[in-house]
Write a protein that holds these residues in place. Sequence first.
Motif, mmCIF file in Angstrom:
data_model
loop_
_atom_site.group_PDB
_atom_site.id
_atom_site.type_symbol
_atom_site.label_atom_id
_atom_site.label_comp_id
_atom_site.label_asym_id
_atom_site.label_seq_id
_atom_site.Cartn_x
_atom_site.Cartn_y
_atom_site.Cartn_z
ATOM 1 N N ILE A 1 66.879 52.665 51.100
ATOM 2 C CA ILE A 1 68.074 51.851 51.349
ATOM 3 C C ILE A 1 69.252 52.558 50.680
ATOM 4 C CG2 ILE A 1 66.894 49.642 51.582
ATOM 5 C CD1 ILE A 1 67.819 49.009 48.708
ATOM 6 N N GLY A 2 70.426 52.359 51.233
ATOM 7 C CA GLY A 2 71.619 53.039 50.748
ATOM 8 C C GLY A 2 72.185 53.958 51.816
ATOM 9 N N LYS A 3 73.472 54.232 51.753
ATOM 10 C CA LYS A 3 74.225 55.080 52.689
ATOM 11 C C LYS A 3 74.442 54.405 54.048
ATOM 12 C CE LYS A 3 73.514 58.523 49.675
ATOM 13 N NZ LYS A 3 74.517 59.020 48.748
ATOM 14 N N GLU A 4 74.074 53.138 54.174
ATOM 15 C CA GLU A 4 74.181 52.487 55.486
ATOM 16 C C GLU A 4 75.621 52.398 55.976
ATOM 17 O OE1 GLU A 4 70.395 51.223 53.629
ATOM 18 O OE2 GLU A 4 72.483 51.109 52.939
ATOM 19 N N ARG A 5 76.573 52.308 55.068
ATOM 20 C CA ARG A 5 77.964 52.174 55.525
ATOM 21 C C ARG A 5 78.421 53.430 56.266
ATOM 22 N NH1 ARG A 5 79.664 51.005 49.515
ATOM 23 N NH2 ARG A 5 77.651 50.011 49.787
ATOM 24 N N VAL A 6 77.861 54.590 55.915
ATOM 25 C CA VAL A 6 78.173 55.806 56.665
ATOM 26 C C VAL A 6 77.614 55.692 58.085
ATOM 27 C CG1 VAL A 6 77.955 58.309 56.747
ATOM 28 C CG2 VAL A 6 78.051 57.154 54.530
ATOM 29 N N LEU A 7 76.371 55.237 58.190
ATOM 30 C CA LEU A 7 75.740 55.099 59.501
ATOM 31 C C LEU A 7 76.505 54.113 60.374
ATOM 32 C CD1 LEU A 7 71.958 54.895 58.442
ATOM 33 C CD2 LEU A 7 73.422 56.918 58.721
ATOM 34 N N VAL A 8 76.908 53.002 59.793
ATOM 35 C CA VAL A 8 77.628 51.981 60.549
ATOM 36 C C VAL A 8 78.955 52.539 61.069
ATOM 37 C CG1 VAL A 8 78.849 49.776 60.359
ATOM 38 C CG2 VAL A 8 76.544 50.006 59.414
ATOM 39 N N ALA A 9 79.681 53.265 60.218
ATOM 40 C CA ALA A 9 80.983 53.813 60.629
ATOM 41 C C ALA A 9 80.827 54.828 61.760
ATOM 42 C CB ALA A 9 81.678 54.456 59.430
ATOM 43 N N PRO B 1 76.673 41.777 54.911
ATOM 44 C CA PRO B 1 76.582 40.401 54.433
ATOM 45 C C PRO B 1 76.790 40.341 52.929
ATOM 46 C CG PRO B 1 74.411 41.287 54.878
ATOM 47 C CD PRO B 1 75.398 42.281 55.406
ATOM 48 N N ALA B 2 77.128 39.153 52.444
ATOM 49 C CA ALA B 2 77.344 38.976 51.017
ATOM 50 C C ALA B 2 76.120 39.433 50.244
ATOM 51 C CB ALA B 2 77.635 37.499 50.719
ATOM 52 N N GLY B 3 76.354 40.238 49.224
ATOM 53 C CA GLY B 3 75.253 40.705 48.397
ATOM 54 C C GLY B 3 74.532 41.887 48.999
ATOM 55 N N ALA B 4 74.963 42.361 50.171
ATOM 56 C CA ALA B 4 74.298 43.518 50.781
ATOM 57 C C ALA B 4 75.023 44.772 50.349
ATOM 58 C CB ALA B 4 74.285 43.374 52.301
ATOM 59 N N ALA B 5 75.497 45.555 51.313
ATOM 60 C CA ALA B 5 76.058 46.852 50.947
ATOM 61 C C ALA B 5 77.569 46.886 50.966
ATOM 62 C CB ALA B 5 75.515 47.918 51.899
#
Length: 504
Positions: free
Chosen positions: A235-243, A410-414
């Motif tokens: 888990i981690g780096k998901e914000r890069v994948l989403v963008a 979501p709240a508490g996620a990334a």
Amino acid sequence: GMRKLMRTRESTPRGSFHGPPSAPRVHGLGSVVPSFKRVRDTPFLVDAFRFQSQNEHYYFLSHFHSDHYTGLTKAFSSGKIYCSPITAELTRHSLRVSSDHITVLPMGEWCEIAGVDVFLLDANHCPGAVVFIFRVSSATWQTESMDGSAACTEAPEYRYHVHTGDFRCDQALADAIKQHAPSIHTLYLDTTFCQPRYRFPSQVTAITAAVEAVQREMGKYGKKNVLCLFGTYSIGKERVLVAVSQAVGLPFYVSSSKWALLKKCQFDMSFFTRDINSTTLRAVPLSDIRVDLLRDLVSHSKGRYKRAVGFRCTGWAHKPNGPVISCTKGQSTADVYSVPYSEHSSFSELCECVRVLKPEHILPTVQAYKPQPQIDRILRALEEQEVTAESKAQPSIVSFLCKSKAASFPAGAAAPHHVPMGDPEQAVGSAHGKRRTIADMFRRCSAANNNSGSNASNVKSEKGRAESDVGGGSSARRASSTPAPEPCVIILSPEEDDGEGQHS
């Protein structure tokens, strides 16, 4: 001028409940717990499952990365684990730890555990990662100077300790910490990048550079002809994948195990897929981002793909005098991009964190048995006013990523939403024997910085115990949120630490 203070030691024996930092005798279950793993004035341990014993009952888990839950298995029965809702889900799912041993703490609410108030803030790290704020009432500790003499006649109503776990600090996070912990006694600080050369760009800048690189590759070779592989952790780096997914209109193919973890983290699963033929985006282990493997993917595709590019997104990729991202030229069929995207605070952000929070003490949690050089670097940078304007005004990652899909984080996620802040622990020494305290530095720089808040020149001793129930199905009792008064001001030198450091 700045007052020079000689460092003194507490009379408390090393390794005792509230003694000075100490290195464990053995790196195994039942070893002496080092000070950077134990919260002062409390019976709480943070990310300390290697030090389980029947004498310890309160285990706080900051987030679900293996270097923080080492020692935790499904056989855990030493006490209770306290963590965020997402971390609890991941712990039950991946490690099969019984719910009977997990207490889920709500985000953004004071809870009482063993007589100590606890508050959780999103740490802007990985899904479920939190900063812990511990508020201890004056009834549970004694205000004394390090030589044992009385420190002041009026003790503050509360003493605050903050444990950052792993965090990427920004202005919003720092402000939130300051709001809920107006005067911090001890800051347990993530010092992963505590070197001046690690002044890497904001998350928004790094993500934008990665997105543009993908768009250039697809524009040149065709959207269906270029494989783009991004290295990630469990888990981690998901914000890069989403963008990237938002920008190119394709989901990321993920493994079945990562798919299950993403669902546990409550992500919008439209950004991900299990159909490998529906996309040219892949999320793979970071170790798979190698030119030779990328070339093999192209050659084995039998002409389906013309090119494969990999992206290593990590703060270690930062090159102080280079471009935002760099490209290691492999061949015409494969390249690797290094992107200085990090979910840990940069050095500039650590300095700004300390400046804003003004804690009385700092305990580094990385290279923790050699804290003095890290504290010195931060103080030196602050004294020389080296904190960059860019670190103070870092744009919000949330607004960047979630403008079209607010449910992505979501709240508490990334979801990231913070800027840099703090770290003090004790007095600081130089190679020439001159000693200075964090409080001294703040007092000296306060006029120039014109920063709000107290001069951060306070210090006390401690003592505290507490007891709580609450199992997997029950919730911790909510506590009162009475604001804490200003603490009495006493300037003391820091406790010593020695031995080999390591990442928690």
